[in-house]
Design a protein around this motif. Structure first.
Motif, PDB file in Angstrom:
ATOM      1  N   THR A  70       0.826  -1.211   0.000  1.00  0.00           N
ATOM      2  CA  THR A  70       0.000   0.000   0.000  1.00  0.00           C
ATOM      3  C   THR A  70       0.855   1.254   0.000  1.00  0.00           C
ATOM      4  O   THR A  70       0.580   2.221  -0.732  1.00  0.00           O
ATOM      5  CB  THR A  70      -0.927   0.005   1.226  1.00  0.00           C
ATOM      6  OG1 THR A  70      -1.640  -1.219   1.284  1.00  0.00           O
ATOM      7  CG2 THR A  70      -1.906   1.160   1.150  1.00  0.00           C
ATOM      8  N   THR A  74       1.014   4.130  -2.898  1.00  0.00           N
ATOM      9  CA  THR A  74       0.667   5.493  -2.478  1.00  0.00           C
ATOM     10  C   THR A  74       1.803   6.460  -2.763  1.00  0.00           C
ATOM     11  O   THR A  74       1.566   7.613  -3.154  1.00  0.00           O
ATOM     12  CB  THR A  74       0.307   5.511  -0.987  1.00  0.00           C
ATOM     13  OG1 THR A  74      -0.713   4.545  -0.731  1.00  0.00           O
ATOM     14  CG2 THR A  74      -0.203   6.888  -0.562  1.00  0.00           C
ATOM     15  N   ALA A  93      -4.319  15.144   4.001  1.00  0.00           N
ATOM     16  CA  ALA A  93      -5.069  13.918   3.689  1.00  0.00           C
ATOM     17  C   ALA A  93      -4.410  12.699   4.313  1.00  0.00           C
ATOM     18  O   ALA A  93      -5.094  11.801   4.829  1.00  0.00           O
ATOM     19  CB  ALA A  93      -5.177  13.753   2.172  1.00  0.00           C
ATOM     20  N   VAL A  97      -6.158   9.990   7.143  1.00  0.00           N
ATOM     21  CA  VAL A  97      -6.199   8.532   6.995  1.00  0.00           C
ATOM     22  C   VAL A  97      -5.610   7.833   8.221  1.00  0.00           C
ATOM     23  O   VAL A  97      -6.007   6.721   8.577  1.00  0.00           O
ATOM     24  CB  VAL A  97      -5.432   8.117   5.712  1.00  0.00           C
ATOM     25  CG1 VAL A  97      -5.285   6.599   5.632  1.00  0.00           C
ATOM     26  CG2 VAL A  97      -6.142   8.631   4.479  1.00  0.00           C
ATOM     27  N   LEU A 120      -4.171   1.136   5.973  1.00  0.00           N
ATOM     28  CA  LEU A 120      -4.335   2.568   6.249  1.00  0.00           C
ATOM     29  C   LEU A 120      -3.008   3.208   6.641  1.00  0.00           C
ATOM     30  O   LEU A 120      -2.705   4.336   6.225  1.00  0.00           O
ATOM     31  CB  LEU A 120      -5.362   2.772   7.365  1.00  0.00           C
ATOM     32  CG  LEU A 120      -6.803   2.344   7.068  1.00  0.00           C
ATOM     33  CD1 LEU A 120      -7.698   2.635   8.272  1.00  0.00           C
ATOM     34  CD2 LEU A 120      -7.338   3.051   5.832  1.00  0.00           C
ATOM     35  N   ILE A 123      -1.010   3.914   3.542  1.00  0.00           N
ATOM     36  CA  ILE A 123      -1.473   5.124   2.858  1.00  0.00           C
ATOM     37  C   ILE A 123      -0.975   6.358   3.594  1.00  0.00           C
ATOM     38  O   ILE A 123      -0.467   7.314   2.984  1.00  0.00           O
ATOM     39  CB  ILE A 123      -3.005   5.126   2.761  1.00  0.00           C
ATOM     40  CG1 ILE A 123      -3.492   3.960   1.887  1.00  0.00           C
ATOM     41  CG2 ILE A 123      -3.514   6.456   2.187  1.00  0.00           C
ATOM     42  CD1 ILE A 123      -4.995   3.760   1.908  1.00  0.00           C
ATOM     43  N   ASN A 124      -1.103   6.345   4.921  1.00  0.00           N
ATOM     44  CA  ASN A 124      -0.625   7.470   5.734  1.00  0.00           C
ATOM     45  C   ASN A 124       0.858   7.731   5.509  1.00  0.00           C
ATOM     46  O   ASN A 124       1.286   8.867   5.254  1.00  0.00           O
ATOM     47  CB  ASN A 124      -0.891   7.171   7.208  1.00  0.00           C
ATOM     48  CG  ASN A 124       0.022   7.940   8.154  1.00  0.00           C
ATOM     49  OD1 ASN A 124       0.952   7.363   8.724  1.00  0.00           O
ATOM     50  ND2 ASN A 124      -0.212   9.225   8.299  1.00  0.00           N
TER      51      ASN A 124
END
Length: 421
Positions: A70, A74, A93, A97, A120, A123-124
């Motif tokens: 991920t 990202t 953003a 997340v 998550l 993504i962060n």
């Protein structure tokens, strides 16, 4: 541009001194990025074994696969989003997340929820870490790029180390859940507030530097490139960019080993949670503090030789973990691994910044970080499969050999990117 150069673009000044307040704020924000990752380094492998009863290494490391895959994807989009919408919206953003991550780690009733938390988290990390890298490169200009990357990476990994040690101590007194993950909840809330209220946009600094940038002698490096062309150039065509991309992948491949396999190996030899926490913190602490020097050093002597040396030092350190059976030996190996990674990590980012034109630098950083953080997923799958089939020691030896091969590939294939060298 050391003390600040004023550009024709709206009086914008490039340089560390000219942008010190924002640069320092971004260092603090990136420390919180590293802390979000540090909350897992000691506790999560033990949580997989003791709470969710996962006996297979491959199953236990699924959270690293989810995180790495991920984060890698990202990273790629973060660069494009930063160019299109600006740096600050992407940073904010990323912190939005992050808010559910500690909640899921604390109350997740099954391992699938833990894996989702790491999706998550990936993504962060991809949005926030990529963006703080890009923003610091924007602010300082070319003269202090290595130093800037040293500060950026040092802040993240020192915080990671401190949090790994703190969560180990917390877990040894209050258990694996929920207490250790309350730190992550505090980090996410604080970082979201700082990013929203205090961080300023830096995209105009990159545009200002592009206006001063000399026309590239290599037509491949012209400012007008599509994202597809940038991906090909960074991954394959340019020898320095592609060498940096493979070295970054292998670096995080061995970091996945350190994150997922090392704590289980140490526990199997009878080490307490607190002592495992010390070892889990020692490597990123040396790595983090070392980057304050190595980033600056690469501005003086160039990038290539530091990257080569760092990969070979990492290989020796990983081999030492495989041969060791006691805390002092493993502590020495963790220190050596931290030294090797400190030589490599900021220097690779600085090399990307050296070669990439300011007009497409953010996307080049995104492609490089796609490869680099893809190493987490590759490393977790490879190490887990080898550990299940042949035992953890074999997995560690295999990664040591791959890391050495990567160092030799840089020595043979990469050209020097820094003008002073």
């Amino acid at each position: 541009m050391t003390s600040g150069t004023t550009t024709p673009e709206r009086g914008i000044r490039l340089g560390l001194h000219a942008n010190l307040a924002q640069f320092t704020l971004l260092v603090a924000v990136n420390a919180l990025v590293g802390g979000m990752l540090g909350q897992e380094r000691t506790v999560l492998p033990l949580l997989a074994r003791d709470v969710f009863r996962l006996s297979a290494y491959t199953a236990a490391l699924t959270y690293i696969v989810a995180f790495g895959a991920t984060k890698a994807i990202t990273n790629f989009f973060a660069g494009t989003l930063c160019d299109r919408y600006g740096r600050k919206p992407v940073l904010v953003a990323g912190w939005l997340v992050a808010l559910p991550v500690p909640v899921l780690l604390i109350w997740g009733p099954s391992w699938g929820w833990i894996v989702f938390a790491n999706v998550l988290l990936g993504i962060n990390q991809g949005l926030t870490w990529s963006t703080t890298v890009i923003m610091k490169i924007d602010l300082v200009g070319p003269a202090r790029r290595g130093l800037a990357m040293g500060f950026n990476e040092a802040s993240g990994y020192v915080a990671l180390a401190a949090t790994a040690m703190a969560t180990g101590a917390i877990a040894s007194h209050w258990g694996l859940r929920p207490a250790p993950f309350l730190l992550g909840a505090a980090y996410a809330a604080l970082a979201l507030g700082l990013s929203t209220l205090a961080v300023l946009e830096t995209r105009e600094h990159a545009r200002a530097e592009a206006a001063l940038h000399p026309a590239p002698s290599n037509p491949d490096h012209h400012g007008e490139l599509t994202t597809r062309q940038i991906a090909w150039l960074t991954s394959v065509r340019d020898k320095a960019l592609s060498a940096a991309s493979q070295a970054g992948l292998v670096n995080n491949l061995n970091d996945a080993l350190a994150w997922g396999i090392f704590p289980l190996l140490f526990a199997a030899h009878g080490l307490s949670v607190a002592r495992i926490g010390v070892l889990a913190a020692l490597y990123p602490a040396v790595w983090g503090f070392g980057q304050l020097f190595t980033g600056w050093w690469s501005d003086r002597i160039g990038r290539k030789h530091l990257i080569t040396a760092g990969m070979l030092v990492q290989a020796v350190a990983i081999a030492l973990v495989a041969t060791g059976t006691t805390f002092p030996v493993w502590a020495g190996a963790q220190i050596l691994l931290g030294v090797g990674t400190a030589l490599v990590y900021p220097t690779l980012l600085a090399a990307i910044g050296d070669v990439a034109h300011p007009a497409w630098r953010a996307r080049a950083v995104g492609v490089y970080r796609l490869w680099r953080d893809g190493g987490f997923a590759v490393g977790a799958l490879l190490a887990g499969a080898l550990a299940d089939a042949y035992g953890p020691t074999t997995a560690i030896w295999a990664v040591a050999a791959l890391t050495a091969a990567s160092g030799f590939a840089v020595a043979l294939g990469m050209y020097e990117t820094h003008p002073r060298a």
